[in-house]
Scaffold this motif. Structure first.
Motif, PDB file in Angstrom:
ATOM      1  N   ARG A  35     -77.966   8.714 -25.667  1.00 58.30           N
ATOM      2  CA  ARG A  35     -76.741   7.943 -25.902  1.00 58.30           C
ATOM      3  C   ARG A  35     -76.926   6.989 -27.081  1.00 58.30           C
ATOM      4  N   TRP A  36     -75.845   6.775 -27.779  1.00 54.68           N
ATOM      5  CA  TRP A  36     -75.861   5.799 -28.875  1.00 54.68           C
ATOM      6  C   TRP A  36     -74.492   5.149 -28.990  1.00 54.68           C
ATOM      7  N   ARG A  37     -74.480   3.975 -29.590  1.00 54.41           N
ATOM      8  CA  ARG A  37     -73.237   3.247 -29.828  1.00 54.41           C
ATOM      9  C   ARG A  37     -73.381   2.400 -31.073  1.00 54.41           C
ATOM     10  N   ILE A  38     -72.329   2.386 -31.876  1.00 53.92           N
ATOM     11  CA  ILE A  38     -72.256   1.555 -33.072  1.00 53.92           C
ATOM     12  C   ILE A  38     -70.956   0.771 -33.027  1.00 53.92           C
ATOM     13  N   ASP A  39     -71.014  -0.517 -33.305  1.00 57.25           N
ATOM     14  CA  ASP A  39     -69.825  -1.355 -33.409  1.00 57.25           C
ATOM     15  C   ASP A  39     -69.500  -1.567 -34.883  1.00 57.25           C
ATOM     16  N   LEU A  40     -68.346  -1.076 -35.310  1.00 55.18           N
ATOM     17  CA  LEU A  40     -67.929  -1.210 -36.705  1.00 55.18           C
ATOM     18  C   LEU A  40     -67.125  -2.479 -36.904  1.00 55.18           C
ATOM     19  N   ASP A  41     -67.361  -3.139 -38.019  1.00 52.23           N
ATOM     20  CA  ASP A  41     -66.572  -4.311 -38.387  1.00 52.23           C
ATOM     21  C   ASP A  41     -65.327  -3.839 -39.129  1.00 52.23           C
ATOM     22  N   LEU A  42     -64.193  -3.826 -38.415  1.00 49.33           N
ATOM     23  CA  LEU A  42     -62.925  -3.398 -39.006  1.00 49.33           C
ATOM     24  C   LEU A  42     -61.953  -4.563 -39.146  1.00 49.33           C
ATOM     25  N   SER A  43     -62.488  -5.765 -39.180  1.00 50.12           N
ATOM     26  CA  SER A  43     -61.642  -6.945 -39.338  1.00 50.12           C
ATOM     27  C   SER A  43     -61.235  -7.100 -40.800  1.00 50.12           C
ATOM     28  N   GLY A  44     -60.105  -7.737 -41.011  1.00 51.25           N
ATOM     29  CA  GLY A  44     -59.646  -8.033 -42.360  1.00 51.25           C
ATOM     30  C   GLY A  44     -58.881  -6.886 -42.990  1.00 51.25           C
ATOM     31  N   VAL A  45     -57.569  -7.030 -43.100  1.00 53.76           N
ATOM     32  CA  VAL A  45     -56.723  -5.979 -43.656  1.00 53.76           C
ATOM     33  C   VAL A  45     -57.040  -5.745 -45.124  1.00 53.76           C
ATOM     34  N   ALA A  46     -57.381  -6.809 -45.848  1.00 48.92           N
ATOM     35  CA  ALA A  46     -57.667  -6.655 -47.276  1.00 48.92           C
ATOM     36  C   ALA A  46     -58.910  -5.788 -47.488  1.00 48.92           C
ATOM     37  N   ARG A  47     -59.927  -5.971 -46.652  1.00 49.32           N
ATOM     38  CA  ARG A  47     -61.171  -5.206 -46.796  1.00 49.32           C
ATOM     39  C   ARG A  47     -61.052  -3.820 -46.187  1.00 49.32           C
ATOM     40  N   VAL A  48     -60.374  -3.748 -45.019  1.00 54.06           N
ATOM     41  CA  VAL A  48     -60.199  -2.464 -44.324  1.00 54.06           C
ATOM     42  C   VAL A  48     -58.704  -2.252 -44.090  1.00 54.06           C
ATOM     43  N   PRO A  49     -57.997  -1.649 -45.035  1.00 54.91           N
ATOM     44  CA  PRO A  49     -56.559  -1.422 -44.859  1.00 54.91           C
ATOM     45  C   PRO A  49     -56.275  -0.428 -43.738  1.00 54.91           C
ATOM     46  N   ALA A  50     -54.995  -0.228 -43.435  1.00 49.18           N
ATOM     47  CA  ALA A  50     -54.600   0.599 -42.296  1.00 49.18           C
ATOM     48  C   ALA A  50     -55.026   2.051 -42.445  1.00 49.18           C
TER      49      ALA A  50
END
Length: 704
Positions: free
Chosen positions: A86-101
């Motif tokens: 098993r594995w898990r990664i938490d991605l930082d998807l905060s901030g619309v400017a850095r990570v758009p829709a």
């Protein structure tokens, strides 16, 4: 030397054969991570899966237009699979400017590479419950509404229905974009919820829809949670055990029953062809040739082989389509005929016991389209009842759209000789069926929820309770238990923490069943609505009151606009910071003022409003709209639906009038009042709202 090489080669082959097969396992993802998915925007959005133990996994989120690795990723992270793969990664998807829709590509790379396309980043909610959440847009929306439903920013993952005695590794399903060809399959409540929020906020909305009709709250709760409550654990664990042990229980029952039937001369026997034709298609009239009238659903004579029959009508609109005969439970071994042709039935070997709401007690037999011609047909049911009881127990009792409740004809084919006391004492008795698979505690949590944890969510929406309406006191414990269970499972995922659990909003059960003019009639569904309201004590919860959105004759009201819109208002106010009203008037306090009681409310929403009482009420919308005249219980009152009572007295219909931000309730028949109730019946006539358009929540001030 040659011998040494042979030994070495043999050892290598043995070592290779003994090596774990997953040493070269491909990296895999749950089905919920697939093309067209929506990821929850957060600073720690989970992605997880399986791979070979110790294998390195790298995840990259990049714009869909990126054609080469030279384009900087929007988010990337790596980890190593554990000893169990098993594995898990938490991605930082905060901030619309850095990570758009988006749209984006999600690439998962290990020994192999997975490339998921058309990924959006926005808001994700899990929608669950029973049939009113499962009700689709095809059954609720107009053709024009579906035709205009195309929206690339609304996407649904509908979980395949699956029960399991233990948590499954995956929930099957796929993400689908809203369009006229796909929207008809969406949950209507969840679609209206998502459509309103998407329009208000302008961001992508994903809904994970996991529901199943006719299910209790315990089926959606983990077994660990159920066992944690001493009041709930004994019954829940007993039901789980009975279900698991049923094959052995049935085998032992059959082993005892068959010789007993032979010894007591109660075995089934074939109906001669000429008699079969007479029973299934011959002339049948009450009082002639042994036929008598009987009302069904209900009890039937036992210790015999008997027939019941009636005519049904297939309307021209349904001709040439498969026709479903749906009967909740037949007590005994049944064989069903239409126009003399067998369409279904049970044998001792396929019989799975008796007991309403239990495994396979519900009969659903399909008539082929070629036999479902327009006009009149004869439906006949043969019942072998050797154990002393027979009957039809029916919540469901239909042939297509035609209800089968009412007058039938009954005739005995063969009455068994009375049993001797010794034979009766030796009878193995009826076989009690376990719960249906989708009613077994934890079965739906295991099959349809657990494998979705810890997918990043904003919260949950829930529409359930009809199946638990008969035991509202138990629901006061089981419903909060489910909420706390799910929140604990999702704690530490995405937006959720132990201190700030995910939002949980539900639909209070709507008005349903016949209206009453008796102020002391059974409150019925008022009890389950009260249990739902009491659950508001949990933090970050909300309730969509639907006391004006139901139908008297249909537990599945066609319109789901109100449910979706009122759930959306809760989310807008609590999760997205919009300054909107989200509730109707809610009881706050009361004071006795001589012969009257003054009631105070929260959530005035611009002021209390008495809406006009209509002359008719909606009885049903399907298959056609039917209304009935509405008789007022307090015709001279500004407000309908209020009851008042004095010490030790009976409830009386009250005069109720708005006085500023309060309501004054009184009755000349109650000079010394002590308690008030509002909308305290299954289908009350009630008209108190606030200026924001939300109905008042049913309440009572007594604790009887």
């Amino acid at each position: 030397m040659r011998f040494s090489r042979i030994v070495t080669l043999a050892l290598l082959l043995i070592t290779s054969a003994a090596a774990p097969r997953f040493a070269h396992a491909d990296v895999t993802l749950p089905s919920v991570f697939s093309d067209h998915m929506v990821l929850q925007r957060s600073a720690a959005t989970p992605v997880w899966g399986r791979a070979a133990p110790g294998e390195k996994i790298t995840i990259t989120l990049a714009p869909s237009a990126a054609a080469s690795s030279s384009v900087a990723p929007l988010a990337t992270a790596s980890t190593t699979a554990g000893a169990d793969g098993r594995w898990r990664i938490d991605l930082d998807l905060s901030g619309v400017a850095r990570v758009p829709a988006g749209p984006h590509r999600l690439v998962v790379k290990a020994a192999n590479t997975l490339d998921i396309s058309d990924v959006l980043v926005g808001e994700v909610w899990l929608a669950s419950g029973q049939s009113n959440m499962a009700r689709t847009m095809s059954a609720s929306a107009s053709k024009d509404e579906i035709a205009a439903s195309a929206n690339n920013s609304i996407r649904f993952f509908t979980a395949s229905r699956k029960t399991s005695p233990a948590p499954l590794a995956d929930v099957a399903g796929k993400w689908v974009v809203a369009a006229p060809g796909t929207t008809p399959g969406f949950s209507a409540v969840a679609y209206y919820f998502a459509r309103q929020l998407q329009a208000e906020l302008g961001v992508p909305f994903g809904v994970i829809h996991s529901s199943w009709g006719g299910t209790p709250v315990e089926a959606w709760t983990s077994l660990d949670a159920l066992k944690s409550d001493p009041a709930i654990s004994p019954a829940a664990t007993a039901q789980v055990t009975a279900f698991a042990d049923f094959p052995a229980t049935k085998a032992a029952w059959l082993a005892a029953l068959k010789p007993w039937l032979a010894a007591s001369q109660r075995e089934d026997r074939p109906t001669p062809p000429d008699a079969l034709a007479s029973f299934t298609t011959g002339s049948a009239t009450d009082g002639a040739d042994g036929w008598t009238k009987v009302r069904l659903a209900g009890k039937l004579p036992g210790e015999r082989i008997l027939w019941v029959r009636r005519d049904i009508t297939v309307p021209p609109a349904d001709a040439g389509k498969p026709l479903t005969i749906d009967i909740d439970e037949i007590v005994g071994i049944d064989t069903v005929y239409l126009d003399g042709k067998k369409i279904g039935g049970r044998t001792l070997e396929t019989f799975d016991g008796e007991g309403r709401s239990r495994l396979n007690s519900r009969r659903q037999y399909r008539v082929p389209a070629s036999d479902a011609t327009a006009g009149r047909h004869t439906l006949a049911i043969r019942i072998h009842a050797p154990l002393g009881e027979s009957g039809i127990n029916a919540g469901y009792f239909t042939a297509g759209s035609q209800k089968l409740f009412g007058d039938w004809l009954l005739k005995t084919e063969h009455a068994f000789a009375p049993l001797t006391p010794a034979a009766r004492a030796a009878s193995p008795g009826p076989l009690k069926a376990p719960l249906r698979p989708w009613n077994v505690p934890a079965s739906l949590y295991n099959g349809m929820i657990d494998a979705l944890v810890p997918y990043g969510l904003r919260g949950f929406i829930w529409y359930q309770g009809e199946n638990d309406a008969g035991n509202p006191l138990r629901y006061r414990a089981t419903f909060p238990l489910l909420i706390n269970d799910w929140r604990a499972r999702w704690a530490g995922s995405g937006l959720a923490t132990a201190a700030t659990p995910l939002s949980f909003y539900w639909c209070q059960l709507p008005n349903f069943q016949e209206k009453t003019d008796d102020p002391n009639a059974s409150p019925g569904w008022a009890g389950i609505r009260e249990a739902q309201t009491l659950t508001l004590k949990l933090p970050r919860t909300g309730q969509a009151v639907l006391i004006d959105a139901g139908e008297a004759g249909d537990v599945h009201p066609k319109s789901k606009h109100e449910a979706g819109a009122r759930l959306a208002a809760l989310a807008l106010a609590h999760d997205y910071g919009s300054p909107v009203e989200y509730s109707g008037p809610v009881y706050d306090a009361m004071t006795i003022e001589g012969p009257a009681i003054r009631v105070r409310f929260k959530h005035l929403g611009g002021g209390l409003v008495a809406r006009p009482v209509p002359a008719e009420y909606l009885y049903q919308s399907v298959p056609q709209r039917v209304t009935r005249p509405l008789k007022r219980n307090s015709p001279d009152s500004q407000l309908e639906g209020f009851l008042i009572r004095g010490a030790g007295g009976k409830w009386e219909w009250a005069d109720a009038r708005i006085d500023g931000e309060t309501v004054i309730v009184s009755s000349p028949r109650v000079p010394k009042p002590e308690a008030v109730r509002y909308a305290w019946f299954p289908n009350p006539t009630c008209n108190l709202y606030n200026a924001a358009g939300f109905p008042a929540c049913p309440f009572r001030t007594d604790t009887d």
